[in-house]
Each structure stands twice: as structure tokens, then as C-alpha cells.
Design a protein around this motif. Structure first.
Motif, PDB file in Angstrom:
ATOM      1  N   GLU B  84      44.136  31.655  32.170  1.00 59.06           N
ATOM      2  CA  GLU B  84      42.920  31.834  31.387  1.00 59.06           C
ATOM      3  C   GLU B  84      41.808  32.446  32.257  1.00 59.06           C
ATOM      4  OE1 GLU B  84      41.939  31.765  28.491  1.00 59.06           O
ATOM      5  OE2 GLU B  84      39.813  31.278  28.445  1.00 59.06           O
ATOM      6  N   GLY B  85      41.738  32.028  33.490  1.00 53.09           N
ATOM      7  CA  GLY B  85      40.748  32.605  34.416  1.00 53.09           C
ATOM      8  C   GLY B  85      41.020  34.082  34.668  1.00 53.09           C
ATOM      9  N   LEU B  86      42.289  34.422  34.827  1.00 54.86           N
ATOM     10  CA  LEU B  86      42.637  35.841  35.036  1.00 54.86           C
ATOM     11  C   LEU B  86      42.199  36.689  33.842  1.00 54.86           C
ATOM     12  CD1 LEU B  86      46.281  35.618  36.486  1.00 54.86           C
ATOM     13  CD2 LEU B  86      44.146  35.981  37.746  1.00 54.86           C
ATOM     14  N   ARG B  87      42.434  36.146  32.635  1.00 54.33           N
ATOM     15  CA  ARG B  87      42.093  36.865  31.406  1.00 54.33           C
ATOM     16  C   ARG B  87      40.580  37.099  31.321  1.00 54.33           C
ATOM     17  NH1 ARG B  87      40.671  36.273  26.875  1.00 54.33           N
ATOM     18  NH2 ARG B  87      40.321  34.027  26.951  1.00 54.33           N
ATOM     19  N   LEU B  88      39.821  36.053  31.655  1.00 56.75           N
ATOM     20  CA  LEU B  88      38.361  36.189  31.626  1.00 56.75           C
ATOM     21  C   LEU B  88      37.880  37.219  32.640  1.00 56.75           C
ATOM     22  CD1 LEU B  88      37.238  32.452  31.267  1.00 56.75           C
ATOM     23  CD2 LEU B  88      36.961  34.278  29.581  1.00 56.75           C
ATOM     24  N   LEU B  89      38.475  37.191  33.823  1.00 52.54           N
ATOM     25  CA  LEU B  89      38.090  38.163  34.850  1.00 52.54           C
ATOM     26  C   LEU B  89      38.304  39.589  34.372  1.00 52.54           C
ATOM     27  CD1 LEU B  89      39.425  36.811  38.246  1.00 52.54           C
ATOM     28  CD2 LEU B  89      37.086  37.535  37.782  1.00 52.54           C
ATOM     29  N   GLU B  90      39.486  39.806  33.786  1.00 53.55           N
ATOM     30  CA  GLU B  90      39.791  41.167  33.333  1.00 53.55           C
ATOM     31  C   GLU B  90      38.792  41.598  32.261  1.00 53.55           C
ATOM     32  OE1 GLU B  90      43.704  41.739  31.734  1.00 53.55           O
ATOM     33  OE2 GLU B  90      43.456  43.930  31.676  1.00 53.55           O
ATOM     34  N   GLU B  91      38.501  40.690  31.332  1.00 55.03           N
ATOM     35  CA  GLU B  91      37.588  41.001  30.223  1.00 55.03           C
ATOM     36  C   GLU B  91      36.195  41.343  30.751  1.00 55.03           C
ATOM     37  OE1 GLU B  91      37.996  38.216  26.922  1.00 55.03           O
ATOM     38  OE2 GLU B  91      35.781  38.214  26.829  1.00 55.03           O
ATOM     39  N   VAL B  92      35.672  40.488  31.636  1.00 57.39           N
ATOM     40  CA  VAL B  92      34.332  40.735  32.164  1.00 57.39           C
ATOM     41  C   VAL B  92      34.321  41.984  33.034  1.00 57.39           C
ATOM     42  CG1 VAL B  92      32.492  39.799  33.626  1.00 57.39           C
ATOM     43  CG2 VAL B  92      33.628  38.330  31.954  1.00 57.39           C
ATOM     44  N   VAL B 101      38.536  41.178  41.916  1.00 59.99           N
ATOM     45  CA  VAL B 101      39.474  40.671  42.924  1.00 59.99           C
ATOM     46  C   VAL B 101      39.614  39.172  42.723  1.00 59.99           C
ATOM     47  CG1 VAL B 101      37.610  40.454  44.643  1.00 59.99           C
ATOM     48  CG2 VAL B 101      39.986  40.424  45.401  1.00 59.99           C
ATOM     49  N   THR B 102      40.850  38.693  42.835  1.00 56.57           N
ATOM     50  CA  THR B 102      41.088  37.246  42.703  1.00 56.57           C
ATOM     51  C   THR B 102      42.322  36.882  43.524  1.00 56.57           C
ATOM     52  OG1 THR B 102      41.125  35.422  41.093  1.00 56.57           O
ATOM     53  CG2 THR B 102      42.562  37.299  40.639  1.00 56.57           C
ATOM     54  N   GLU B 103      42.433  35.595  43.821  1.00 54.83           N
ATOM     55  CA  GLU B 103      43.474  35.159  44.763  1.00 54.83           C
ATOM     56  C   GLU B 103      44.810  34.880  44.081  1.00 54.83           C
ATOM     57  OE1 GLU B 103      42.215  32.087  47.445  1.00 54.83           O
ATOM     58  OE2 GLU B 103      44.241  31.658  48.130  1.00 54.83           O
ATOM     59  N   ALA B 104      45.876  35.271  44.791  1.00 62.61           N
ATOM     60  CA  ALA B 104      47.227  34.829  44.416  1.00 62.61           C
ATOM     61  C   ALA B 104      47.689  33.860  45.495  1.00 62.61           C
ATOM     62  CB  ALA B 104      48.173  36.015  44.338  1.00 62.61           C
ATOM     63  N   LEU B 110      52.059  36.798  41.790  1.00 65.03           N
ATOM     64  CA  LEU B 110      51.643  38.166  42.103  1.00 65.03           C
ATOM     65  C   LEU B 110      51.626  39.064  40.875  1.00 65.03           C
ATOM     66  CD1 LEU B 110      53.334  38.825  45.561  1.00 65.03           C
ATOM     67  CD2 LEU B 110      50.896  38.691  45.088  1.00 65.03           C
ATOM     68  N   ASP B 111      52.661  38.968  40.029  1.00 68.44           N
ATOM     69  CA  ASP B 111      52.712  39.861  38.874  1.00 68.44           C
ATOM     70  C   ASP B 111      51.559  39.602  37.917  1.00 68.44           C
ATOM     71  OD1 ASP B 111      54.892  41.150  39.843  1.00 68.44           O
ATOM     72  OD2 ASP B 111      56.354  40.019  38.675  1.00 68.44           O
ATOM     73  N   ALA B 112      51.283  38.325  37.679  1.00 69.97           N
ATOM     74  CA  ALA B 112      50.193  37.998  36.752  1.00 69.97           C
ATOM     75  C   ALA B 112      48.853  38.457  37.316  1.00 69.97           C
ATOM     76  CB  ALA B 112      50.166  36.487  36.482  1.00 69.97           C
ATOM     77  N   VAL B 113      48.628  38.190  38.578  1.00 72.39           N
ATOM     78  CA  VAL B 113      47.351  38.578  39.169  1.00 72.39           C
ATOM     79  C   VAL B 113      47.208  40.098  39.135  1.00 72.39           C
ATOM     80  CG1 VAL B 113      45.995  38.624  41.307  1.00 72.39           C
ATOM     81  CG2 VAL B 113      47.142  36.512  40.596  1.00 72.39           C
ATOM     82  N   ARG B 114      48.295  40.756  39.465  1.00 70.48           N
ATOM     83  CA  ARG B 114      48.248  42.218  39.484  1.00 70.48           C
ATOM     84  C   ARG B 114      47.982  42.787  38.090  1.00 70.48           C
ATOM     85  NH1 ARG B 114      53.389  46.096  40.354  1.00 70.48           N
ATOM     86  NH2 ARG B 114      52.254  48.032  40.841  1.00 70.48           N
ATOM     87  N   MET B 119      42.354  44.073  42.735  1.00 63.41           N
ATOM     88  CA  MET B 119      42.695  43.788  44.140  1.00 63.41           C
ATOM     89  C   MET B 119      43.163  42.338  44.195  1.00 63.41           C
ATOM     90  SD  MET B 119      40.596  44.474  47.674  1.00 63.41           S
ATOM     91  CE  MET B 119      39.012  43.801  47.193  1.00 63.41           C
ATOM     92  N   ILE B 120      44.145  42.067  45.060  1.00 62.05           N
ATOM     93  CA  ILE B 120      44.689  40.714  45.185  1.00 62.05           C
ATOM     94  C   ILE B 120      44.223  40.121  46.507  1.00 62.05           C
ATOM     95  CG2 ILE B 120      46.800  39.328  45.392  1.00 62.05           C
ATOM     96  CD1 ILE B 120      48.221  41.437  43.683  1.00 62.05           C
TER      97      ILE B 120
END
Lengths: 276, 276, 276, 276
Positions: B84-92, B101-104, B110-114, B119-120
């Protein structure tokens, strides 16, 4: 997280919120002007000291440093010219009109050092030599107190309190790198200590990027950073011929590089509302 | 004293003396411009992230950071919103046109973050998670590699070499403080590492003064020093309401203070021949 | 000074004052008997592993160790035989009837390691690889958790809590030296951690004097001290030909020296009310 | 890895492979017998010192320790009874026939300390007070030299060399814990230093588990470990009423616990071929 330390009765910031100005000869440390103290690690001879003094003065240094009594890890290393070194310092100081600072390693040296120098340095290895601190507290000469190799900021401030509790409040604190696991540098220069020391205490704080890194080409860069973070001054080792220095050649700047550094630092000082 | 490390076959400076530019979205890291990456420690909700993103963008930040997978000492602490955090980051990120950029924390992330980020980040606790480094080396996305809590500079560079040896040379190194005996700060920010890393390697180097100190009011001062010493960028934690942050509130700047810092940093950047 | 840590909900001592016995094959760790785990740093080939296994077994070791996946600072160092190493370990374990322990460096290795080994090691560099800890917590196989290079005792115990919170309480803690300024040894073995860990937690605690010192001739002496201070076991590197070992030869004992050490340790164990 | 240090001209092992016996009164340190030095951190009054001395003597201690000049972080802490403390030490020493050891913090104290004590301690904070070391080297009284808080083993040995180069080779080295990132203990007791010091030097080596841990209940356990690793003696703080001690109560043993420890240590000493 970072609480005031109530037992810092004299050197604690709350006692003197406006900050302290320390007078070394006619130089003021702790004001708007960033003060640069420079000179050789060890006084080696009249020529080496005179050459260095005139060069650093021409480049903007306002206090001359030089070691006469040298604390060295091995008893078989060069340990300084002692009284002869003090005499040379005084002479070159008089010729150049630069106040001089040099280290006293023992209570019995204090009178001799005071007779020849304008400020007495208490070095890292003696930061918790409490008898020396107490005796320095009875003098009316400014003290340059260097942080111990593994002293916490709190211990460092209490060492200053020892001096101050004897009546001498003319103290300059000097961050000079702490001992960590990292071996790429001689020490790890802890620049965050500068604003913390200034928040907890009213004393001026300077930085020694020479001992803090042990590597001459890092000195100008860490000097920039020290000024950017709010240091009131710098302590820099300069030698006319670092490769043949009797001590600490690796971390000493040649006079031309020192001059280039000084020119470079002016812009950084102005950017943070200081001058140099 | 500081010798080239021959086994840094790919990330060693000699292979690319002119330095590497890393591209994060359309932002270039490693050029003349100092790049500021800012955002909350943890993504908490759409409102918190959006507010912060717009504020840091208005103040000059060019990349948005935010943690979705959070490494926490205790399993009972808040550990992030994850997918859910990844989704919000992408949206914003899309709304503000800021790369994110966010941590894996694991090869399986890795695939989800990418899929969601530009940037990872590989965090300090995983700097020697060699399997993660290797997998990151197979991707074509830039990697933000943070120095381990007690990693030497040499170990840090070898961690980058692991990534590079897989084929991915888009790596940014981040100094974020090392563990020492000093307890006044969360870590000791080792600014001398910046020029050393840049001498030994051609990769860009940024500094995280938030984790490096753990104290919000030190962040602008250490940010100044980081730029003065030659950092290519900053990684700064900003939160609209630090006292109620779910993680790292003590070291997070309020948006107004972040803006004040950014204004202040321009002069320092200019003084050292950079812009921000 | 040393207070219980309430958030250690599962591994905290108060939950199980009598202590935990961990079962590795049919070996009990955490009882009266001091358990010695020995073997080569890396599995190199069948002959090297078999020779070592038989020698350490003859001398009294009851669990065989050997690295198949090796975390190495440089990507160009020998990094282990991987699956082939696991296969050799299982085979030699079956021949000698010794349970085997080997490291998993990544969540994706867990199944393979578990298929071949009786205990899974999580190494120092992964002590805060929280995803790996969580996955290990879902298995029903004992975990040997090594202290991180600069992990505090509290962080170490929270890493164990991560595993336990997934349901797996078969955890052995291993002190293996911490990173300090001292360079005479590879790490500084923190033997005071042993009784502190045992006071704060009910888990068994063993000591790795090989990594803890990095110097083979110190291993028997620090092994004595570890038993004297209350360790439940030892983890010792043994190699038939240390000078040609593919990793960590400097800290590996030859089989004859390992046997001499084992004989010597019996008296110390008896002196503190244990046996070996 | 661990090479002989050629500049240890006098204290280096090769000069005296058989080892040195130091004579303190009629006690021999460095022989087969493990020597226990015990007493209060600070001498507080005649009753406290006498009670403690008789108790530790009854339990097997053979040298009495007690601080008269106390180095304290804050100038406002109790700093010892000074000359009055020396006088009490001498008196109680005479009554019990125990030789006494106490610290000199400054060259000017040396004569007074020597007049009243059988051995002079140079403390951790003065390990690199080279003037003090030199003056101690001119005396004919044994010196107990404690390792500095962040001194490497090499620096520690060079401090002994300073003393020895003045002519005084009656030196006992004391490992007392080093400063690390770990905060659970006051210091990290570096027991691996004991065999390394003994390999590099011919001087006797003792261990101070009181300062080394800062926690009284760890003292007997670390004392066991110190003997197991080969220490020639122990330095232990004992106080009849630790909760009301004027300094270091947390790390002081009550006399009954000291007696229990002494009984316990006999078996460990025998197990490693020593007696106590």
C-alpha cells in the motif's frame, strides 16, 4: 535526546547565552570572524618556524602554533625541542606580531609555557589529566582544550568545567577527531560536535582538520565543512617540507596549499554569515 | 595511507575518471547541481505523503523519498504500509512529477519496488546482504546504497562493486553516519568519507544528515557541511507533524524548516562552485 | 543499569526462567553439557570436509559446521560451493552421524538449506535482515543467530525476537566479536555479553572464538574463557591445512590443535560445574 | 597479523622470554600464583578501609587497593581524601601486613604516593601522560599501569616502554575494558588483550573486571574468564556497603560476595595450571 547538563555550572550555555569571546594576544576568538591558527606540528628550528610563520601570516592566519613538548606514542620518536622550542616560538611570535600557542603536557611545564606563549594547549591525551586542568584553571592565560581521543561531548565539557572552576574562563574547545573503527582516516572528525558544543556551552569551538583526518588533501575540504557547520576557528598544520617533517608530515599542508585553502574558505565563510 | 583498491574493478575511480552521472527519472545525480531527496521516513497515508511531497517540491527537492518496507529494531514497532505504501508513493510521484525512491529489504521485494519506484534504496542493515546486492545488480534501475552502521569505506565500496559486477552501474553511495561510542547523536556523521569515496570511486556520493545525527536541528547545519565537503546530494527526512510521526520524528524537519534550510544552502553551494 | 527489556515478549528471560534447550538433531544445547560445533569455514571438497568432520568428531565435537553460501567482502573472493556444498555437508553428516549447521544468506536459500541441514545459521551481516529473520521464524528448524558486527545486546535480542515472533523458538545466540578501534584482533570478543544475554533471555548462548579473534592461537585461550564465563557451547573453525584454506585460514585450527584444545577444555568445564 | 613490535626495546618479550616477576612488598606478580588485589574504589574513612581490608585478606586477597586521589569526570564529584587517604592506606596496610597500591594522577603526587604505598597506579586517563610515565620510570617502586580507555594494545605497550626506558622495569599491565558502542556495560572488557600482551611483552598482566564491566554481578564471572585466559592477577573493587559508596558502588562487590568469588576461582585456576 540532548538535554542541558546542569552540573556545567560555569561553562553551560545558560550562564552566558551571548557566548564568550576569548582573547589571545589581540585576537578575538568566538566573534563573527573565523580565526585560523596555523604552524608546524613540531618546532624544528628557527628557519623552519620563521618560514612557516611568515607564510601562514601572509595567507591570513592570525595565531601561530608549534609544538615544543610533543606527546609521542613511542619514547624513541622525536619529542620536541622543549625549552629551546618555546624560546623559538616566542622569538618568531615577536618578529611576526602573531600570538603563539603551544602545548603543556604537565603541571610543571605550565610556568615555562606561560612565560613564552600567549595561549596554552592541553592536548587530547591529557584531556582528563585533571591535575593539569586544575592548575590551568588558576592561570590568567587562555587555554586551548582539545577533545580526548575517545571523550564523549559530555566528558569534554566537564574537562572545560574543571578549568573554569579554578577561575579561568578563557577556554577554547577544539574538536580534533575521535577514535572509531574506520582506518582510512587517522581519526573520524566529528563535525556534529561543533553545534552541540555551542548549544551546551558558551565557549568558542574550533576544529583541527589536520589531526581529524591525518591526510593533507582532506584538510581544505574538512576546513570548509567546519566553517559551514559553525566553527569559530581552525587549527591547521603547515610545514615547508612535509615529507621531511619530524612529526605528522602526512597531514601537514605546504604553505602554497595553505594559501590556496585560505582563499577558498572566504567564500564559504561569507555564505554562512562569517568572515575569515 | 589511502591507496587505490585494485579489486574495485568496476566502481574504482581509475575506470571512469570523469565520474558517473546517475539518472533518476529525469534528475541527474553526480553533476554540478546538488540534488536534494526529501520526504517522510515512513509513508503513513495519502494525505501525509501528498502534503510533504508538495512542500518539499516547492522548496526545491527533486526526488521524493518515503519508506514502505521499514526495517525496525523491534518487531512490534510500525513496520511500514508495505505494498500500500508503494502504491501511494507511485501515485504521489505521478501527481507531482517527482521521481520516487524507497527501500527494498529483500530479494523478493525487488520486483514490487521496481514496479512502483524510480530508484531502489538498499539500507544500512542490508549493506552486506550480498544476495540482495547481486539481484539489484541485475536490474536496470538506479540503486541508492547506504553505508552500513559499522562498514569501513572499503567494505562500502565493495558492496557497490557487488551491484556493479552484476551489470548495473547506476549506483549512488550514501554516507549516513557510523556507530561510535558517542551517544549525544544517533550516529556520527563521517563527512570525511565523502571526498574519500569520491577519490576511490567514480560514483556519486550523497549524505543523509537525518540518520547521521538523529536530531532535527542539526540537519540544516550538517547539510551545509555536506555540501561544503563536496557531496552530490542530500537525503533529508521531512514530516508535516514530526511529534506524531510513526517513525524517526526526532530527526524529521517540519516543511517550513526544510524550506528555510533549502534557501540557506544555496549560498553554500555557490561558494563551492555548485548549485542546488 | 541493566534493566529487563519489556518488549522481548517471547525471548525475555521472565517468560521461561528455567531456560530453553535447543535440539539440533539429537544434540541438546543449553543444558549442563557444553556443546562444541566445529568444522571448516568453507566446504571446499568432499575430502577436506570428511577429514575435518572425522577429526573434530574424534576430539569431541558433536555438531559439524561448514559454509556453502559464503558472505565475502569482495565479490571476487571464493563465495562457497553453494548447492554442491550443501549436498556434501548432508552426506558427511550422514556418514558421521553429526548434525550439520550452515548459513543461509537469503530468504530464497532457506528451503534448500533446510533440506540439507539440521540447523540454519543467520550470519552477522544478516542479523538485521528482518525479512530473513521473519521467514526463519516460520520454520521448524533450529536457528543459530550470530551477533551483528556492531549490534548492541539489545538489538541482538530483538533480532531473536523477530524469529520467535514467527513461532520458532529454537534459537541459539552466538557472540562472535564486535567491531572496535583495536586492530590487533579481527574483532573484540565481548565475553561479558554471554552472562548478560543469559540474564535477559532464556535462549542458549554460544561463543565463536575463531571470528571473535581472527587468530588461531588465541582460539583455545578464548574458548577457555568462554566456558569459564558460562557459554553453552563453542563454534570453532578447523581446517586440515589452514595455510591453503579458501577462506579464514588465519583463524582456523589444525585438527591436532583442536584435539589438544578439547582435552584442555574439560578441566575448565568441570571447574565451573559443566561438562563437555 | 600480529607481529613483534621492534621498538619495544625493553618491554618486548624477546628481551626476557622467561617473563618478569614484579615484587610488591613480598608478593610476587607474574609467577604461577594468580594474585588478587582488592579494596574500595575510594578510601572513605578508617573504618570503611579497615573493614574492607580485613575482609578481603580473609578471603585471599594479597594486596590492598584504595583510591586517595580520584580522577572524576565532574569536578563536583567526590575526588578522594588525598593525603589523608594515603595516610589511612599506609596505616591499614601496616595493620594487616598487606602491601598497598594507590593512584598518582600527577608528577607532583609521585613522592607522596611513594612515601605511603608499595605500588603506584597510573590510571587509564593518564596512560598517555608521558611526563608522568617518565617520572615513574625514575622510581624504584613497582608501577601498575592501566590501559587507556581507547588505547590500542600497541599504544599500551609503548606507555610501558616509556616507564621502562627511565630504568624502572617493575611494571604490571592491567586490562580494564575499552570504550565501544555497547552501552549495556560501562566498558567492554577485552580479554583477548591478555594473551596478546603476554606474547608481545614479558610483563605480568592483570585484569580489572570491576571497571571492565561496571556491574557487580558480572565481576565474578569475568574474573573466572580472566583467569582462564591466563591473567596473572585481578584488581577487584570491594565495599562494605556498595549502595552508599562515594564512588563506583554499582561495580563494587560486598565482602561476602567477594569471598564467594574467591572460593569459586580456585577451581578455575587449578584447571589452567595456576593457583590463587
Amino acid at each position: 535526546m540532548l538535554k542541558p547538563i546542569p552540573d556545567l555550572r560555569i561553562v553551560g550555555r545558560s550562564r552566558k547565552p551571548e557566548g564568550t569571546i576569548v582573547h589571545v594576544g589581540d585576537v578575538e576568538v568566538g566573534g563573527r570572524k573565523v580565526v585560523v591558527i596555523a604552524g608546524p606540528c613540531s618546532v624544528e628550528n628557527a628557519d623552519q618556524l620563521g618560514t612557516t610563520a611568515r607564510a601562514v601570516q601572509a595567507a591570513g592566519a592570525v595565531i601561530l602554533r608549534g609544538g615544543a613538548f610533543k606527546p609521542r606514542t613511542s619514547p624513541y620518536s622525536f619529542r620536541g625541542l622543549k625549552e629551546e622550542g618555546l624560546r623559538l616560538l616566542e622569538e618568531v611570535g615577536r618578529q611576526t606580531h602573531l600570538p603563539v600557542v603551544t602545548e603543556a603536557m604537565d603541571t610543571r611545564h605550565l610556568d615555562a609555557v606561560r612565560a613564552h606563549a600567549d595561549m596554552i594547549q592541553i592536548g587530547s591525551r591529557n584531556m582528563q589529566n585533571y591535575t593539569l586542568l586544575e592548575e590551568a584553571g588558576k592561570l590568567d592565560v587562555p587555554i586551548l582544550l582539545k577533545r580526548g581521543l575517545s571523550a564523549t561531548i559530555e566528558e569534554f565539557l566537564f574537562a572545560a568545567e574543571y578549568i573554569a572552576s579554578g577561575g579561568n574562563e578563557q577556554i577554547i574547545l577544539c574538536e580534533r577527531g575521535i577514535r572509531t573503527f574506520e582506518t582510512a582516516t587517522r581519526n573520524t572528525l566529528d563535525l556534529s560536535a561543533v553545534p552541540i558544543l555551542k548549544k551546551l556551552s558558551h565557549l568558542p569551538v574550533i576544529v583541527d582538520p589536520s589531526h581529524g583526518t591525518g591526510i593533507w588533501w582532506l584538510v581544505p575540504l574538512m576546513a570548509r565543512a567546519a566553517i559551514a557547520v559553525g566553527a569559530d576557528g581552525l587549527l591547521v598544520e603547515v610545514h615547508p617540507d612535509p615529507e621531511h617533517a619530524l612529526s605528522d608530515g602526512d597531514q601537514s599542508l605546504r604553505p602554497d596549499r595553505f594559501a590556496a585553502m585560505m582563499a577558498d574558505l572566504e567564500a564559504v565563510a561569507r555564505a554562512v554569515g562569517r568572515e575569515i
